[in-house]
Enzyme design. Sequence first.
Site, short mmCIF file in Angstrom:
data_model
loop_
_atom_site.label_atom_id
_atom_site.label_comp_id
_atom_site.label_asym_id
_atom_site.label_seq_id
_atom_site.Cartn_x
_atom_site.Cartn_y
_atom_site.Cartn_z
N LYS A 136 4.63 -11.46 3.11
CA LYS A 136 3.20 -11.67 2.87
C LYS A 136 2.98 -11.69 1.37
O LYS A 136 3.60 -10.91 0.65
CB LYS A 136 2.36 -10.57 3.52
CG LYS A 136 0.87 -10.68 3.21
CD LYS A 136 0.02 -9.79 4.10
CE LYS A 136 -0.10 -8.36 3.64
NZ LYS A 136 -0.66 -8.17 2.27
N SER A 145 0.84 -1.20 0.00
CA SER A 145 0.00 0.00 0.00
C SER A 145 0.87 1.25 0.00
O SER A 145 0.40 2.34 -0.32
CB SER A 145 -0.93 0.01 1.23
OG SER A 145 -0.19 -0.23 2.42
N GLU A 151 -9.07 -9.69 3.79
CA GLU A 151 -9.41 -8.30 3.48
C GLU A 151 -10.75 -8.23 2.74
O GLU A 151 -11.01 -9.01 1.82
CB GLU A 151 -8.32 -7.66 2.60
CG GLU A 151 -8.69 -6.23 2.18
CD GLU A 151 -7.54 -5.42 1.61
OE1 GLU A 151 -6.40 -5.91 1.54
OE2 GLU A 151 -7.81 -4.25 1.23
O1 KIV Z 1 -0.49 -3.39 1.56
C1 KIV Z 1 -1.08 -3.36 2.65
O2 KIV Z 1 -1.01 -2.38 3.41
C2 KIV Z 1 -1.86 -4.53 3.02
C3 KIV Z 1 -2.84 -4.37 4.15
C4 KIV Z 1 -3.93 -3.51 3.71
C5 KIV Z 1 -3.28 -5.67 4.66
O3 KIV Z 1 -1.75 -5.54 2.42
#
Ligand code: KIV
Length: 272
Positions: free
Chosen positions: A116, A48, A184
């Site tokens: 992640k 993000s 999400e």
């Molecule tokens: O990129 C991000 O900040 C995320 C969160 C919104 C879980 O993947």
Amino acid sequence: MSVPGSERRLTVRHFRKGGGPYVCLTAYTAPVARLLDPHADLLLVGDSLGMVLYGLDTTVPVTLEMMIAHGAAVVRGSRRACVVIDMPFGSYQESPPQAFRNAARILAETGCAAVKLEGGVEMAETIRFLTARGVPVCGHIGLMPQAVHASGYRVQGRDAAEAAGVTADAHAVAAAGAFALVIEGTTRPLATAITRALPIPTIGIGAAPECDGQVLVSDDMLGLFTAFTPRFVKRYADLGAEVSRAAAAYAEDVRARRFPAAEHCFDGPPTG
Ligand code: KIV
């Protein structure tokens, strides 16, 4: 022996079913990581950052180099929280070996605890490949921002077929060895049912309070990113307004020649 006053950094082993609720926040820079660290179990260097810091329209153009630079800064700025770094779009979808190569760079060059990645059933083989080779993985299912061009940004699981698909994704990611799962943008009943059924902790964002933890984009909850605010976001501060106020006060001082203040100037012989 532990050094008095020093705290051990949390590892992925801290995140167990029944051990929550876990507090998770995004962080992209060392100074913000330092401020959030005492309050968070997990700091997520989310892709993000492409939208929040770089002004991009989506997370799709975010690069591995961006994630490594910001991830290393967050590790340097924190002492206690478990730091997890997003694998950006295109850095893991091609094949398990490609994912391993890039995950290994993220771990080695930042010192983070885990990566992640987005995806369910289709990513299970990759998650299994990574976890079997020493790369802890947090999954991410439901609304997957990297798939925006295919699926858009829309709540997932509103009908039975879609809910069954998201549930299958959750089970596939857990069975592949992920230590936790971000859910999400799903309906509350779906996220709750998945949380109850899964042996690993779920971390919700726009999902359900029943999840084993929650994550928020820090800039959303601090009122720093206002281009778009998802409905589930709660604003805990209005730092955007504070920044505007401070910039306006500084501008006024500069224009009135009140800055720097006389008592902060360095003395020296008169010139000219
Ligand atoms: O990129 C991000 O900040 C995320 C969160 C919104 C879980 O993947």
